[in-house]
Design an enzyme around this catalytic site. Sequence first.
Site, PDB file in Angstrom:
ATOM      1  N   THR A  77       1.211   2.689  -9.060  1.00 52.24           N
ATOM      2  CA  THR A  77       0.832   3.498  -7.878  1.00 52.24           C
ATOM      3  C   THR A  77      -0.677   3.425  -7.693  1.00 52.24           C
ATOM      4  O   THR A  77      -1.564   2.892  -8.654  1.00 52.24           O
ATOM      5  CB  THR A  77       0.949   4.924  -7.944  1.00 52.24           C
ATOM      6  OG1 THR A  77       0.577   5.842  -6.815  1.00 52.24           O
ATOM      7  CG2 THR A  77       0.169   5.688  -9.248  1.00 52.24           C
ATOM      8  N   ARG A  78      -1.467   3.459  -6.478  1.00 52.74           N
ATOM      9  CA  ARG A  78      -2.833   3.570  -6.247  1.00 52.74           C
ATOM     10  C   ARG A  78      -3.079   4.764  -5.384  1.00 52.74           C
ATOM     11  O   ARG A  78      -4.057   4.668  -4.696  1.00 52.74           O
ATOM     12  CB  ARG A  78      -3.142   2.182  -5.366  1.00 52.74           C
ATOM     13  CG  ARG A  78      -2.142   1.894  -4.201  1.00 52.74           C
ATOM     14  CD  ARG A  78      -2.625   0.527  -3.341  1.00 52.74           C
ATOM     15  NE  ARG A  78      -3.191   1.163  -2.055  1.00 52.74           N
ATOM     16  CZ  ARG A  78      -2.579   1.518  -1.149  1.00 52.74           C
ATOM     17  NH1 ARG A  78      -1.322   1.210  -0.770  1.00 52.74           N
ATOM     18  NH2 ARG A  78      -3.273   1.884   0.037  1.00 52.74           N
ATOM     19  N   ARG A  94       9.754   1.504  -0.529  1.00 53.93           N
ATOM     20  CA  ARG A  94       9.661   0.819   0.769  1.00 53.93           C
ATOM     21  C   ARG A  94       8.278   0.351   0.894  1.00 53.93           C
ATOM     22  O   ARG A  94       7.187   0.872   0.660  1.00 53.93           O
ATOM     23  CB  ARG A  94       9.969   2.178   1.833  1.00 53.93           C
ATOM     24  CG  ARG A  94      10.371   1.727   3.063  1.00 53.93           C
ATOM     25  CD  ARG A  94      10.565   3.031   3.915  1.00 53.93           C
ATOM     26  NE  ARG A  94      10.839   2.991   5.429  1.00 53.93           N
ATOM     27  CZ  ARG A  94       9.835   2.479   6.200  1.00 53.93           C
ATOM     28  NH1 ARG A  94       8.520   2.361   5.695  1.00 53.93           N
ATOM     29  NH2 ARG A  94      10.063   2.283   7.422  1.00 53.93           N
ATOM     30  N   HIS A  96       1.774  13.436  -6.012  1.00 54.57           N
ATOM     31  CA  HIS A  96       1.956  15.107  -5.699  1.00 54.57           C
ATOM     32  C   HIS A  96       3.305  15.321  -5.980  1.00 54.57           C
ATOM     33  O   HIS A  96       4.047  14.549  -6.684  1.00 54.57           O
ATOM     34  CB  HIS A  96       2.088  15.045  -3.886  1.00 54.57           C
ATOM     35  CG  HIS A  96       0.551  14.700  -3.485  1.00 54.57           C
ATOM     36  ND1 HIS A  96      -0.778  15.235  -3.868  1.00 54.57           N
ATOM     37  CD2 HIS A  96       0.111  13.542  -2.780  1.00 54.57           C
ATOM     38  CE1 HIS A  96      -1.785  14.582  -3.436  1.00 54.57           C
ATOM     39  NE2 HIS A  96      -1.296  13.592  -2.497  1.00 54.57           N
ATOM     40  N   HIS A 138       6.411  12.700  -5.783  1.00 58.52           N
ATOM     41  CA  HIS A 138       6.131  11.786  -6.650  1.00 58.52           C
ATOM     42  C   HIS A 138       6.626  12.202  -8.257  1.00 58.52           C
ATOM     43  O   HIS A 138       7.205  11.207  -8.862  1.00 58.52           O
ATOM     44  CB  HIS A 138       4.719  11.275  -6.889  1.00 58.52           C
ATOM     45  CG  HIS A 138       4.221  10.727  -5.626  1.00 58.52           C
ATOM     46  ND1 HIS A 138       3.353  11.488  -4.849  1.00 58.52           N
ATOM     47  CD2 HIS A 138       4.471   9.480  -4.915  1.00 58.52           C
ATOM     48  CE1 HIS A 138       3.051  10.918  -3.710  1.00 58.52           C
ATOM     49  NE2 HIS A 138       3.688   9.569  -3.746  1.00 58.52           N
TER      50      HIS A 138
END
Length: 569
Positions: free
Chosen positions: A194-195, A288, A199, A202
Amino acid sequence: MTHPNQTPIPELYVSDEAAAALKHEAGKLPSWDLTARQMCDLELLMNGGFNPLKGFLTEADYNGVVNDMRLTSGALWPMPITLDVSEKFAEGLEPGTDIALRDPEGVILAIMSVTDKYVPNKAHEAEKVFGANDLAHPAVNYLHNIAGPVYLGGPVKGLQAPTHYDFRGRRNTPNELRAMFKKLGWQRVVVFQTRNPLHRAHQELTFRAAREAQANLMIHPVVGMTKPGDVDHFTRVRCYEAVLDKYPSATTTLSLLNLAMRMAGPREVVWHGLIRRNHGATHFIVGRDHAGPGKNSAGKDFYGPYDAQELFKTHEDEIGVEMVDFKHMVYVQEKASYFPANEVPEGSTVLDISGTELRRRLREGLDIPEWFSFPEVVTQLRRTSPPRARQGFTVFFTGLSGSGKSTIANALMVKLMEMGGRPVTLLDGDVVRKHLSSELGFSKEHRDINIKRIGYVASEITKNGGIAICAPIAPYTATRRAVREMVEQYGAFVEVHVATSIEECERRDRKGLYKLAREGKIKEFTGISDPYEDPQKPELRVDTQDVDVDTCAHQVLLTLEGMGLIGLN
Ligand code: PPS
């Protein structure tokens, strides 16, 4: 039994004794000061994160990677890892020479034996690797406007790892992670890349992925270089640490990856998979539009939403990591819990907040509900991004000499000071040339240095909560964009094109310079004998022809108000 994800992988570091001796020798070698991106690449080369690479790509490997995603050995490798340098540095350098690679403080991190020196076809590289030679792609922009023109290739001997002073305990090399997985008995490890801040959705999706794969979970965020405009990694790591407490203890770990992302969608995901295999992953969550760079210059997405997943699937065996589908999770109000979007009970109320909406709420200081995020995460985000009306920003006027930039800028400054609240600094073209850039002329190179200095000062003012007003000619699009990127790390960048025509500027000729330029007495004069590239999408365009200064300055104020940067009473 030691599992494949727990056995050590090769690193490029030499022994401590060899490093001490080589360091002494290396002082005499030609030396290259690494850029921020090269620092990230070198760290992952040396610690095995980029295994099987042994150094920066040779020309043959580069061609194989660009054209077919393969090294000359036949191994899968989708991303060119190249040492780009200036023409000046490359000039005297013959293949067969060793060079020292230094960090920004001058510390020698590695020695590279240069075997290849070559000039890449950057347009071709952009087409093949990023899918389009379009400057709207951040890595294509980097390739053409930031990376040097010559590439050096050859093996690297690592002398020492780059020093990080932040979050040291959370940074792990591939072998440190492999040893940890061995100790903990983690044979199946699903990685979440992740970047962005995490929340509740996730947290739900990552934990669900780990449960489905019957694996442990490693949150593996990128803290090297991400997409310009992302939340800075200091804030993000504080957020990740807060979320870590929400997982059942001993199931999940957090480790930081000092990767410089390229936002290359499908190729990037294959690259991420290989890097994660090196870090001991057995499973990798792919969603996605993984590592998508946003819209191209025609306003369309660079890649199809599932291109990344498809390319990963094609190469899954070779990558050696299993893909886990990212489930888009939404909140179901009646059940007060999260569900995958395709499993929502019929007739229920679904709540979701997009990234854009979240940024708007932060910007405007609006409520962020508890069902969406953890209060600790929201607190961290609010600390870093106070409402826009309390953040610093930069107004960047650009236009021809005599277009009226300075006059409007001065009027704007006074109006902002009248309103009060934030300190205002005017970086006028003429003033900057006197105090910051007195040694510079008007060649493209000198103009670029001048504008980047202005951009640097403006970004510091913005970071510290002030208002910077800049008013140089700034004739080049790429340089204005570089300044925008510098400033947008910290606050808004408002580009105002003072679009007074050349005819009108020449008619006014307030400083008598146009006459001299026409007579050939001033060379490289913007609009006469030097280019001015019109901004394509400025936040505001004003024409001063039939409009007075007060009105122009007021138009700027209205734009600032529209962006939530000031409150007009
Ligand atoms: S740049 O291109 O952004 O670095 O230029 P800038 O720093 O704004 O400096 C522009 C002012 O310098 C004077 N001047 C020239 N302008 C353009 N081309 C040439 N060759 C040149 N030589 C001197 C001119 O007064 C500009 O001031 P403004 O306020 O724009 O009229």
